[in-house]
Design a protein around this motif. Structure first.
Motif, PDB file in Angstrom:
ATOM      1  N   LEU A   1      -3.756   6.575 -11.346  1.00  0.00           N
ATOM      2  CA  LEU A   1      -2.895   5.519 -10.818  1.00  0.00           C
ATOM      3  C   LEU A   1      -1.651   6.117 -10.169  1.00  0.00           C
ATOM      4  N   HIS A   2      -1.065   7.121 -10.791  1.00  0.00           N
ATOM      5  CA  HIS A   2       0.123   7.780 -10.236  1.00  0.00           C
ATOM      6  C   HIS A   2      -0.172   8.279  -8.816  1.00  0.00           C
ATOM      7  N   ASP A   3      -1.300   8.962  -8.636  1.00  0.00           N
ATOM      8  CA  ASP A   3      -1.655   9.517  -7.329  1.00  0.00           C
ATOM      9  C   ASP A   3      -1.916   8.407  -6.310  1.00  0.00           C
ATOM     10  N   GLN A   4      -2.560   7.335  -6.754  1.00  0.00           N
ATOM     11  CA  GLN A   4      -2.814   6.206  -5.854  1.00  0.00           C
ATOM     12  C   GLN A   4      -1.502   5.590  -5.381  1.00  0.00           C
ATOM     13  N   LEU A   5      -0.600   5.350  -6.332  1.00  0.00           N
ATOM     14  CA  LEU A   5       0.695   4.759  -5.979  1.00  0.00           C
ATOM     15  C   LEU A   5       1.495   5.679  -5.062  1.00  0.00           C
ATOM     16  N   HIS A   6       1.465   6.962  -5.362  1.00  0.00           N
ATOM     17  CA  HIS A   6       2.202   7.935  -4.553  1.00  0.00           C
ATOM     18  C   HIS A   6       1.715   7.912  -3.108  1.00  0.00           C
ATOM     19  N   ARG A   7       0.413   7.930  -2.921  1.00  0.00           N
ATOM     20  CA  ARG A   7      -0.153   7.918  -1.567  1.00  0.00           C
ATOM     21  C   ARG A   7       0.127   6.597  -0.867  1.00  0.00           C
ATOM     22  N   PHE A   8      -0.068   5.498  -1.572  1.00  0.00           N
ATOM     23  CA  PHE A   8       0.138   4.183  -0.971  1.00  0.00           C
ATOM     24  C   PHE A   8       1.603   3.992  -0.580  1.00  0.00           C
ATOM     25  N   ALA A   9       2.509   4.475  -1.402  1.00  0.00           N
ATOM     26  CA  ALA A   9       3.947   4.320  -1.119  1.00  0.00           C
ATOM     27  C   ALA A   9       4.326   4.994   0.186  1.00  0.00           C
ATOM     28  N   GLY A  10       3.654   6.092   0.517  1.00  0.00           N
ATOM     29  CA  GLY A  10       3.990   6.832   1.723  1.00  0.00           C
ATOM     30  C   GLY A  10       3.244   6.405   2.965  1.00  0.00           C
ATOM     31  N   SER A  11       2.381   5.408   2.833  1.00  0.00           N
ATOM     32  CA  SER A  11       1.611   4.956   3.994  1.00  0.00           C
ATOM     33  C   SER A  11       2.048   3.547   4.381  1.00  0.00           C
ATOM     34  N   GLY A  12       1.776   3.180   5.593  1.00  0.00           N
ATOM     35  CA  GLY A  12       2.114   1.826   6.039  1.00  0.00           C
ATOM     36  C   GLY A  12       3.508   1.750   6.630  1.00  0.00           C
ATOM     37  N   SER A  13       3.634   1.104   7.729  1.00  0.00           N
ATOM     38  CA  SER A  13       4.893   0.994   8.445  1.00  0.00           C
ATOM     39  C   SER A  13       5.963   0.292   7.607  1.00  0.00           C
ATOM     40  N   GLY A  14       7.037   0.975   7.345  1.00  0.00           N
ATOM     41  CA  GLY A  14       8.173   0.404   6.634  1.00  0.00           C
ATOM     42  C   GLY A  14       8.029   0.319   5.129  1.00  0.00           C
ATOM     43  N   ARG A  15       6.841   0.562   4.611  1.00  0.00           N
ATOM     44  CA  ARG A  15       6.620   0.422   3.171  1.00  0.00           C
ATOM     45  C   ARG A  15       7.434   1.434   2.372  1.00  0.00           C
ATOM     46  N   LYS A  16       7.443   2.673   2.813  1.00  0.00           N
ATOM     47  CA  LYS A  16       8.137   3.733   2.089  1.00  0.00           C
ATOM     48  C   LYS A  16       9.623   3.402   1.935  1.00  0.00           C
ATOM     49  N   LEU A  17      10.242   2.953   3.015  1.00  0.00           N
ATOM     50  CA  LEU A  17      11.658   2.606   2.989  1.00  0.00           C
ATOM     51  C   LEU A  17      11.924   1.397   2.096  1.00  0.00           C
ATOM     52  N   ALA A  18      11.133   0.353   2.243  1.00  0.00           N
ATOM     53  CA  ALA A  18      11.337  -0.855   1.436  1.00  0.00           C
ATOM     54  C   ALA A  18      11.137  -0.574  -0.046  1.00  0.00           C
ATOM     55  N   LEU A  19      10.104   0.194  -0.363  1.00  0.00           N
ATOM     56  CA  LEU A  19       9.824   0.505  -1.765  1.00  0.00           C
ATOM     57  C   LEU A  19      10.901   1.414  -2.350  1.00  0.00           C
TER      58      LEU A  19
ATOM     59  N   HIS B   1       3.079  -6.453  -1.312  1.00  0.00           N
ATOM     60  CA  HIS B   1       2.123  -5.402  -0.972  1.00  0.00           C
ATOM     61  C   HIS B   1       1.086  -5.136  -2.063  1.00  0.00           C
ATOM     62  N   LEU B   2       1.120  -5.873  -3.158  1.00  0.00           N
ATOM     63  CA  LEU B   2       0.232  -5.561  -4.267  1.00  0.00           C
ATOM     64  C   LEU B   2      -1.247  -5.784  -3.905  1.00  0.00           C
ATOM     65  N   SER B   3      -1.542  -6.830  -3.174  1.00  0.00           N
ATOM     66  CA  SER B   3      -2.950  -7.061  -2.813  1.00  0.00           C
ATOM     67  C   SER B   3      -3.461  -5.949  -1.897  1.00  0.00           C
ATOM     68  N   ARG B   4      -2.606  -5.463  -1.004  1.00  0.00           N
ATOM     69  CA  ARG B   4      -2.998  -4.329  -0.154  1.00  0.00           C
ATOM     70  C   ARG B   4      -3.225  -3.083  -1.002  1.00  0.00           C
ATOM     71  N   PHE B   5      -2.386  -2.908  -2.029  1.00  0.00           N
ATOM     72  CA  PHE B   5      -2.567  -1.760  -2.909  1.00  0.00           C
ATOM     73  C   PHE B   5      -3.894  -1.857  -3.653  1.00  0.00           C
ATOM     74  N   ARG B   6      -4.245  -3.034  -4.116  1.00  0.00           N
ATOM     75  CA  ARG B   6      -5.520  -3.221  -4.824  1.00  0.00           C
ATOM     76  C   ARG B   6      -6.703  -2.898  -3.891  1.00  0.00           C
ATOM     77  N   THR B   7      -6.600  -3.285  -2.645  1.00  0.00           N
ATOM     78  CA  THR B   7      -7.638  -2.940  -1.664  1.00  0.00           C
ATOM     79  C   THR B   7      -7.693  -1.426  -1.473  1.00  0.00           C
ATOM     80  N   PHE B   8      -6.531  -0.809  -1.362  1.00  0.00           N
ATOM     81  CA  PHE B   8      -6.443   0.652  -1.224  1.00  0.00           C
ATOM     82  C   PHE B   8      -7.105   1.344  -2.415  1.00  0.00           C
ATOM     83  N   GLN B   9      -6.880   0.841  -3.614  1.00  0.00           N
ATOM     84  CA  GLN B   9      -7.456   1.446  -4.820  1.00  0.00           C
ATOM     85  C   GLN B   9      -8.983   1.427  -4.807  1.00  0.00           C
ATOM     86  N   ARG B  10      -9.563   0.475  -4.118  1.00  0.00           N
ATOM     87  CA  ARG B  10     -11.019   0.358  -4.077  1.00  0.00           C
ATOM     88  C   ARG B  10     -11.663   1.263  -3.019  1.00  0.00           C
ATOM     89  N   GLN B  11     -10.865   1.890  -2.187  1.00  0.00           N
ATOM     90  CA  GLN B  11     -11.435   2.794  -1.187  1.00  0.00           C
ATOM     91  C   GLN B  11     -12.096   3.972  -1.894  1.00  0.00           C
TER      92      GLN B  11
END
Length: 191
Positions: free
Chosen positions: A144-162, A126-136
């Motif tokens: 970075l903490h806030d970006q990671l926090h938001r990204f971790a909670g979005s996306g189907s299944g990502r929160k559980l896997a992470l 998921h790192l490339s998706r996170f890098r895309t998210f950071q550019r929004q």
């Protein structure tokens, strides 16, 4: 719920919370598959009262729990309504109910650091998706903490896997306080 004598039920909001608690309990030698210790993902904090009501009817079950700070009021009210006269976080903790500072993802981020979370995202693909998210535009200038926090909670299944991946990286020294206290409460209840 069907429970045998001496069972411990740990009530958490969702499945990602449950996988973290299960991993920490298992790291301390507790079997969360034998029925003695069960971690129950309630499907949201508003279900706490119903779960506590069931536990109140079963005297042989010791209920503990974990919630996020924004949902603390739901836990307090449900505890009060099920015969547990608490008004403070300290009183909740004395009963075995603990509160994450912001939420579980924030606790894991602060405990392990952004580098560990980025490494876990990389392992999960998921790192490339996170890098895309950071550019929004709305996230570009955020910490970075806030970006990671938001990204971790979005996306189907990502929160559980992470959450599952990060839970396996926790050590006794890095385990966030609410989680460490919860697991200690479970250990005390089964002894």
């Amino acid at each position: 719920m069907e429970n045998a004598a001496g069972h411990v039920v740990v009530l958490v909001e969702g499945r990602s919370d449950a996988v973290v608690v299960e991993a920490l309990a298992e790291a301390r030698g507790l079997d969360t598959t034998d029925g003695i210790v069960r971690v129950v993902a309630m499907g949201g904090v508003t279900n706490i009262r119903a779960h506590l009501t069931r536990q109140t009817r079963e005297a042989d079950v010791h209920a503990l729990g974990l919630c996020d700070a924004p949902e603390e009021r739901h836990f307090l009210r449900a505890l009060q309504e099920t015969g547990r006269p608490v008004t403070t976080r300290r009183e909740m903790a004395a009963l075995g109910f603990f509160v994450c500072v912001q939420d579980l993802e924030d606790e894991l981020l602060r405990a392990l650091g952004p580098e560990a979370v980025e490494a876990a995202l990389s392992d999960l693909g998921h790192l490339s998706r996170f890098r895309t998210f950071q550019r929004q535009p709305e996230w570009r200038d955020r910490r970075l903490h806030d970006q990671l926090h938001r990204f971790a909670g979005s996306g189907s299944g990502r929160k559980l896997a992470l959450a599952s991946r990060l839970a396996r990286q926790l050590t006794p020294a890095t385990t966030p306080r609410p989680l460490a206290e919860l697991v200690e409460g479970v250990l005390s209840a089964v002894r």
